[in-house]
Design an enzyme around this catalytic site. Structure first.
Site, mmCIF file in Angstrom:
data_model
loop_
_atom_site.group_PDB
_atom_site.id
_atom_site.type_symbol
_atom_site.label_atom_id
_atom_site.label_comp_id
_atom_site.label_asym_id
_atom_site.label_seq_id
_atom_site.Cartn_x
_atom_site.Cartn_y
_atom_site.Cartn_z
ATOM 1 C CG ASP A 1 -10.494 -2.902 5.634
ATOM 2 O OD1 ASP A 1 -10.273 -3.233 6.812
ATOM 3 O OD2 ASP A 1 -11.310 -3.498 4.892
ATOM 4 C CB SER A 2 -4.409 -1.567 7.853
ATOM 5 O OG SER A 2 -4.696 -0.963 9.096
ATOM 6 C CG ASP B 1 -3.851 -5.906 14.676
ATOM 7 O OD1 ASP B 1 -4.699 -5.063 14.987
ATOM 8 O OD2 ASP B 1 -4.058 -7.137 14.675
ATOM 9 N N GLY C 1 0.813 -1.216 0.000
ATOM 10 C CA GLY C 1 0.000 0.000 0.000
ATOM 11 C C GLY C 1 0.844 1.262 0.000
#
Lengths: 283, 486
Positions: free
Chosen positions: A155-156, A158, A138
């Site tokens: 929207d990852s 941790d 990303g």
């Protein structure tokens, strides 16, 4: 048979789900991927042993990460989703006919492949013609885009493991650059409750505050995430998250949802005092 | 001597064997496998403390190696193509000093570039030799000093036929190499030794896309920081010698200053790292080269920054370039290297190796992950977007030709006086001033202090370089030789 999945929420706290049947296990270049069926939560996706979603409560997360910014922005056409290989975020986005394109940037192709096969509930809309999927880091992808997106949804996973780079100042700064002049960025913002999660949450907030003129946090209740109390970040160049939002216009779209509604929208920005203080400490 | 192969690691194996014996320790160290210091054991781990032991029969003795240490050193010599290798536990500083103390006695001359590490000039203070400095050419646009041109060394050799040795950096901190092979030949024609400071060049011996390791092209001695690109523990290092240097004499020199309680943690780390390099060096540095080349390309695509590489090679003062060094010119962004270095650490949690007034160096090794490279590139791009400045008014680094008034030892021990730094122009300095890192002296003992040097110090301090060397830790005062100058 008595088979249980257990995730350590902290060194001293465990969360267990009774497993009915293991459906898929894979080790990708980036992480271990598991999908299993459970009586209580339906199908569950875990990455490196951490629950990412369950069929029963994923709507809470996906509706809140998508509809809050989609309601605020008057005309979101070009959207970028970073992470989110399970497809849940994309599913919510393509409900809007105004959306012209969604770029999904997921580092791990195997997550998408596994979700398409075993999690049609979330991955079902990944084939929508407006969706372009890129299997890429990303941070690398975003670096090459400028003044392009109306909305970026981070929207990852941790802030350790493959998602690490998505909690950094350089990432948020590059998101700012990739957004149009009235763009919005929303991100998965960890939890304020357990010490390690709260620390990550504070760090992320600090970096976002440094990168955007408007940086607020909102919350949702997500039962299978540590403590169940989860936060999202709302960062914006121009729009306030709830003042001056045209809620009536959004209502006219007539979307049928299960968690999000316009009353909840503003209310979700009202945070418990201890969370406000954690945020203030780093602002 | 046993028939050994590069698959073995004699020190490691001896330590494993010792552990199995469950010896009752009535010897030092007093922590006794960590039991006597639970806090330290908790911090470092039991495995680590259980092998922090003293020399004993089965573990050999670094001061006089006859068994496992000697075997490990022989394997290292074989891996690097040297006649003998010494395991050094006082850092590459101790290896550089051993080279110079081996080659020179009081009053002897040694030819070296001025951009040597402080350890080389320190050795001159210890032994009383005199440096004959070669002006390393300067790349004016990048603000870095280069290697030594062959002609400059040849002239120095002709002017000083009595010099005992030539010292060469292979490579410099920035990755620049001189023509070591030609310099070795030149040295030998005039009865001199060729010494190589390879603190930044351990990896040269293990990949054909990299510059030549000095020992493979005729050097007599080389000092290697195994703990840099070789992967061993900090402070562990290696000294290599060729067939023309007496192993026994070098040993005597090493033992002048080396501890008699050599750390087995450090020695085992050298042994394991040598094995790793010998068996897997090629693939390790394939991976490093791939990462660095990718990073360089991406950084150059950002704009303004210049991550330089082999295109600089000019056949002489830049005879070769170490492509694993990610040196990045930043002045074109309007920022001093040290400013970018500070921003990376303070704002982006990224620690680079060093920043000077025009460049930063990001050290890339086998321990790096592609996602970390992405962070570095992304952060540099953000720094350019957010902090870019007008580049006028920035000091261009120039090579300041030192005027050596007396040998370092004489200056260091001479009667001295402390003066406010602004009042020292025209005096002879009796101590070091340098930015650390890289630790290359701006002033060394015995050198004339000029207004140009003072201006450079003032600028480097202002930009935030960490200055070290003088007795006055704040660098407000400098020690000068009593009675020197105006």
């Amino acid at each position: 048979m008595d088979l249980w999945f257990t995730e350590n929420h902290t060194e001293n706290v465990r969360f267990s789900i009774k497993v009915d049947k293991q459906l898929y296990t894979g080790q990708s270049e980036f992480q271990r991927i598991d999908i299993f069926d459970s009586e209580e939560f339906g199908r569950v996706l875990a990455l490196d042993g951490y629950v990412m979603l369950t069929e029963k409560d994923e709507f809470m997360y996906h509706e809140m990460i998508v509809h809050v910014p989609m309601c605020v922005h008057p005309n979101p056409r070009k959207i970028l989703v970073i992470g989110g290989g399970d497809g849940g975020t994309v599913r919510e986005l393509v409900k809007y006919s105004s959306v012209e394109s969604v770029d999904l940037v997921e580092i791990d192709e195997e997550v998408v492949t596994a979700c398409k096969e075993y999690l049609p509930q979330t991955a079902g809309m990944l084939e929508d013609p407006r969706v372009n999927t890129h299997f890429e880091d990303g941070l690398k992808f975003i670096r090459h885009h400028e003044n392009e997106y109306d909305l970026i949804i981070v929207d990852s996973t941790d802030p350790f493991g493959p998602g690490e780079g998505l909690f950094t100042r350089e990432f948020y700064g590059n998101c700012y650059k990739a957004l149009t002049d009235d763009g919005i960025m929303v991100n998965q913002h960890e939890s304020p409750f357990y010490a390690n999660d709260a620390y990550a949450m504070q760090r992320a907030h600090k970096q976002i505050v440094n990168s955007f003129p408007i940086a607020r946090v909102y919350q949702a209740h997500i039962p299978t995430y540590p403590s169940g109390h989860w936060l999202f970040g709302f960062a914006s160049k121009k729009y306030h998250p709830y003042n001056d939002v045209d809620f009536e216009k959004w209502k006219k779209l007539g979307l049928k949802l299960k968690y999000y509604n316009t009353n909840l929208h503003s209310a979700s920005f009202a945070l418990p005092t201890y969370v406000e203080e954690l945020l203030k400490d780093v602002e | 001597m046993k028939n050994l192969s590069q698959e073995s690691a004699p020190i490691l194996e001896a330590l494993e064997k010792m552990k199995r014996l469950r010896l009752v320790p009535f010897d030092v160290p007093g922590h006794k496998r960590g039991r006597g210091n639970p806090e330290l054991t908790e911090f470092l781990g039991e495995k680590c403390l259980s092998v922090d032991v003293n020399s004993m029969k089965m573990l050999d003795n670094l001061c006089h190696p006859v068994s496992v240490i000697r075997e490990a050193e022989q394997l290292a010599a074989e891996a690097f193509g040297a006649a003998h290798a010494f395991f050094m536990i006082g850092g590459t500083t101790s290896a550089v000093q051993t080279m110079i103390l081996t080659a020179c006695k009081r009053g002897d001359k040694i030819i070296m570039p001025r951009n040597v590490h402080r350890s080389a000039i320190n050795a001159l203070i210890l032994c009383g030799a005199t440096p004959i400095y070669i002006d390393p050419e300067m790349d004016k646009s990048l603000g870095i000093s280069l290697g030594m041109s062959y002609r400059a060394v040849e002239e120095a050799v002709k002017a000083n036929p009595d010099a005992k040795a030539i010292l060469v950096n292979n490579p410099t901190y920035y990755g620049i190499c001189s023509n070591v092979e030609a310099l070795a030949k030149l040295a030998h024609e005039h009865g001199m030794l060729l010494l190589a400071d390879e603190a930044h060049g351990t990896h040269f011996y293990f990949h054909d896309k990299l510059p030549a390791g000095a020992m493979t092209v005729g050097a007599d001695m080389a000092a290697l920081s195994m703990h840099k690109s070789g992967g061993s523990l900090t402070q562990s290092s290696m000294l290599l010698i060729g067939p023309n240097v007496s192993e026994g004499y070098v040993h005597q020199i090493i033992n002048l200053t080396q501890t008699t309680s050599g750390s087995y943690l450090l020695m085992a780390s050298l042994d394991i790292s040598r094995r790793n390099l010998a068996l897997r060096g090629k693939e390790i540095f394939d991976k490093v080269i791939e990462m660095v080349e990718y990073a360089r390309e991406e950084i150059n695509a950002i704009g303004d920054y210049y991550a330089y590489s082999r295109e600089l090679v000019n056949g002489d003062s830049i005879y070769d370039f170490d492509i694993t060094k990610l040196s990045i010119f930043t002045r074109s962004v309007g920022l001093a290297g040290i400013e970018v270095y500070d921003l990376l650490r303070d704002e982006y949690d990224i620690q680079t190796e060093f920043g000077d007034i025009a460049n930063i160096l990001a050290y890339i090794s086998v321990g790096d992950r592609p996602k970390d490279i992405e962070r570095l590139v992304a952060a540099l791009s953000e720094i350019r977007r957010n902090y870019r400045k007008d580049r006028s008014g920035m000091l261009e680094a120039e090579y300041i030709n030192p005027q050596v008034c007396c040998p370092p030892q004489e200056a260091f021990y001479a009667p001295k006086r402390s003066l406010p730094i602004a009042d020292t122009a025209g005096k002879v300095c009796s101590e070091f001033v340098m930015c650390y890192p890289p630790g290359i002296p701006i002033l060394a003992p015995g050198e004339l202090i000029t207004p140009q040097i003072l201006e450079y110090i003032r600028y480097a301090k202002k930009k935030g370089c960490s200055m070290t060397g003088p007795e006055d830790m704040d660098i407000e005062h400098l020690n000068v030789m009593e009675g020197s100058g105006k």
